[in-house]
Design an enzyme around this catalytic site. Structure first.
Site, mmCIF file in Angstrom:
data_model
loop_
_atom_site.group_PDB
_atom_site.id
_atom_site.type_symbol
_atom_site.label_atom_id
_atom_site.label_comp_id
_atom_site.label_asym_id
_atom_site.label_seq_id
_atom_site.Cartn_x
_atom_site.Cartn_y
_atom_site.Cartn_z
ATOM 1 N N ASP A 1 23.686 24.558 -15.856
ATOM 2 C CA ASP A 1 22.991 25.278 -16.919
ATOM 3 C C ASP A 1 22.387 24.306 -17.926
ATOM 4 O O ASP A 1 21.695 24.716 -18.859
ATOM 5 C CB ASP A 1 23.901 26.298 -17.593
ATOM 6 C CG ASP A 1 25.142 25.694 -18.222
ATOM 7 O OD1 ASP A 1 25.281 24.458 -18.217
ATOM 8 O OD2 ASP A 1 25.982 26.460 -18.728
ATOM 9 N N SER A 2 22.601 23.013 -17.704
ATOM 10 C CA SER A 2 21.878 21.980 -18.447
ATOM 11 C C SER A 2 20.376 22.107 -18.248
ATOM 12 O O SER A 2 19.591 21.517 -19.002
ATOM 13 C CB SER A 2 22.351 20.588 -18.023
ATOM 14 O OG SER A 2 22.333 20.454 -16.612
ATOM 15 N N GLU B 1 34.683 16.658 -19.611
ATOM 16 C CA GLU B 1 33.541 16.230 -20.421
ATOM 17 C C GLU B 1 33.975 15.848 -21.829
ATOM 18 O O GLU B 1 34.706 16.578 -22.491
ATOM 19 C CB GLU B 1 32.481 17.331 -20.503
ATOM 20 C CG GLU B 1 31.265 16.907 -21.317
ATOM 21 C CD GLU B 1 30.064 17.816 -21.169
ATOM 22 O OE1 GLU B 1 29.039 17.541 -21.822
ATOM 23 O OE2 GLU B 1 30.141 18.795 -20.399
ATOM 24 N N GLU C 1 33.097 27.220 -16.812
ATOM 25 C CA GLU C 1 33.768 26.514 -17.884
ATOM 26 C C GLU C 1 35.062 27.217 -18.276
ATOM 27 O O GLU C 1 35.208 28.427 -18.116
ATOM 28 C CB GLU C 1 32.846 26.411 -19.110
ATOM 29 C CG GLU C 1 31.621 25.543 -18.856
ATOM 30 C CD GLU C 1 30.736 25.400 -20.082
ATOM 31 O OE1 GLU C 1 29.707 24.704 -19.980
ATOM 32 O OE2 GLU C 1 31.053 25.965 -21.148
ATOM 33 N N ASP D 1 25.987 26.541 -11.259
ATOM 34 C CA ASP D 1 26.686 26.904 -12.489
ATOM 35 C C ASP D 1 26.657 28.415 -12.716
ATOM 36 O O ASP D 1 25.633 29.058 -12.460
ATOM 37 C CB ASP D 1 26.006 26.235 -13.687
ATOM 38 C CG ASP D 1 26.916 25.286 -14.437
ATOM 39 O OD1 ASP D 1 28.148 25.394 -14.293
ATOM 40 O OD2 ASP D 1 26.391 24.434 -15.174
ATOM 41 N N LYS E 1 30.434 26.628 -10.334
ATOM 42 C CA LYS E 1 31.171 25.981 -11.424
ATOM 43 C C LYS E 1 31.235 26.928 -12.617
ATOM 44 O O LYS E 1 30.265 27.646 -12.888
ATOM 45 C CB LYS E 1 30.509 24.669 -11.865
ATOM 46 C CG LYS E 1 31.289 23.921 -12.958
ATOM 47 C CD LYS E 1 30.657 22.589 -13.299
ATOM 48 C CE LYS E 1 29.449 22.739 -14.191
ATOM 49 N NZ LYS E 1 29.799 23.281 -15.547
#
Length: 286
Positions: free
Chosen positions: A65-66, A203, A136, A104, A134
């Site tokens: 999502d970057s 991170e 979070e 993501d 992925k």
């Protein structure tokens, strides 16, 4: 002499730069952890860039999502939608042959609970063709990880600095400093491992803590601003290649100045057009 089966022949001896007739899988990453092999991961958001990284031997590509910050023009990752992830993830899959493509789950795609997470992860697997997803969160996301894994979808977890929580964090601070915060990060990492995650991104975590987490887990750790002792390292490709404008995070190493090179090429093209030297005879049909 023992003859190897086609399946045995296709098993990569190394993740980076290895050759095989199939895609990298989460089992290959587990095997790399066992033999102590470190491996690289990059982000990718389009078929052409992904094909370059695939040909370079990068074993894992993250459609992160970057993309919000470096591809779609958003200020943060928060506005990124499932539609955007699905479209770009499908492009990355089409542009690659060997790499494991991880998609993501964006903000709002799994926070409601395991059922919502399964619905959106299934979409990425079916529509985009990713090999894993992925998400979070540590303990708070363990239920989502468990349902996805039990449903046949491999999950890479992400703890420490989780960019989707930028509004709660009030920025992008280093995570895990202090005894209480360090213990919580350890609990988060173990929670997603116990829930079935095949790897966990760490991170913006102090190097010493990341090393402790890596020693404590049997699944690979993927560092981004987490020191040298993680099992793997990931960078956003536009940061790595010097495409990002302005200041980049401390943990970024720029291996190229692509923004400068691309800008120079654009100026050279413009000057040829204005000067009447492009198209030349060799670029012209008669």
């Amino acid at each position: 002499m023992t003859q190897l089966s086609p399946a045995q022949k296709s098993v990569p001896k190394t993740l980076y730069g290895g050759t095989s007739s199939r895609r990298i899988t989460v089992r290959d990453l587990a095997a790399a952890k066992e033999r102590g092999e470190k491996w690289p991961m990059l982000t990718a958001y389009d078929a052409m860039t992904a094909s370059v990284f695939d040909e370079a031997g990068i074993p894992v590509l993250l459609v992160g999502d970057s993309m919000g910050n470096c591809h779609l023009g958003y200020e943060t990752t928060v506005p990124v939608t499932m539609d955007e992830i699905a479209i770009l993830a499908a492009a990355v899959v089409r542009g690659t042959k060997r790499t494991l493509v991880v998609g993501d789950l964006p903000f709002g795609a799994y926070q409601e609970g395991p059922v919502q997470a399964l619905r959106n992860a299934t979409r990425l697997v079916k529509e985009a063709g990713v090999g894993a997803v992925k998400l979070e969160g540590g303990e708070r996301s363990a239920g989502q990880v468990e349902l996805l894994v039990s449903s046949g979808i491999p999950v890479m977890a992400h703890v420490g600095l989780t960019p989707q929580s930028v509004n709660a964090f009030g920025g992008y601070p280093v995570q895990g400093r202090g005894e209480e915060a360090a213990q919580q990060l350890l609990r988060d990492a173990k929670a997603v491992q116990d829930a079935g995650a095949f790897a966990v991104v760490l991170e913006a975590v102090p190097a010493e803590l990341a090393a402790e987490v890596t020693r404590s887990l049997h699944i690979p750790t993927v560092g981004i601003g987490a020191g040298l002792d993680c099992d793997a390292q990931v960078l956003v490709w536009t940061d790595m290649a010097g495409m990002t404008a302005g200041r980049v995070p401390k943990f970024v190493k720029q291996y190229l100045q692509l923004r400068e090179l691309l800008g120079g090429a654009a100026k050279a093209f413009a000057e040829d057009v204005i000067g009447g030297t492009f198209p030349a005879e060799e670029h012209t049909f008669h």
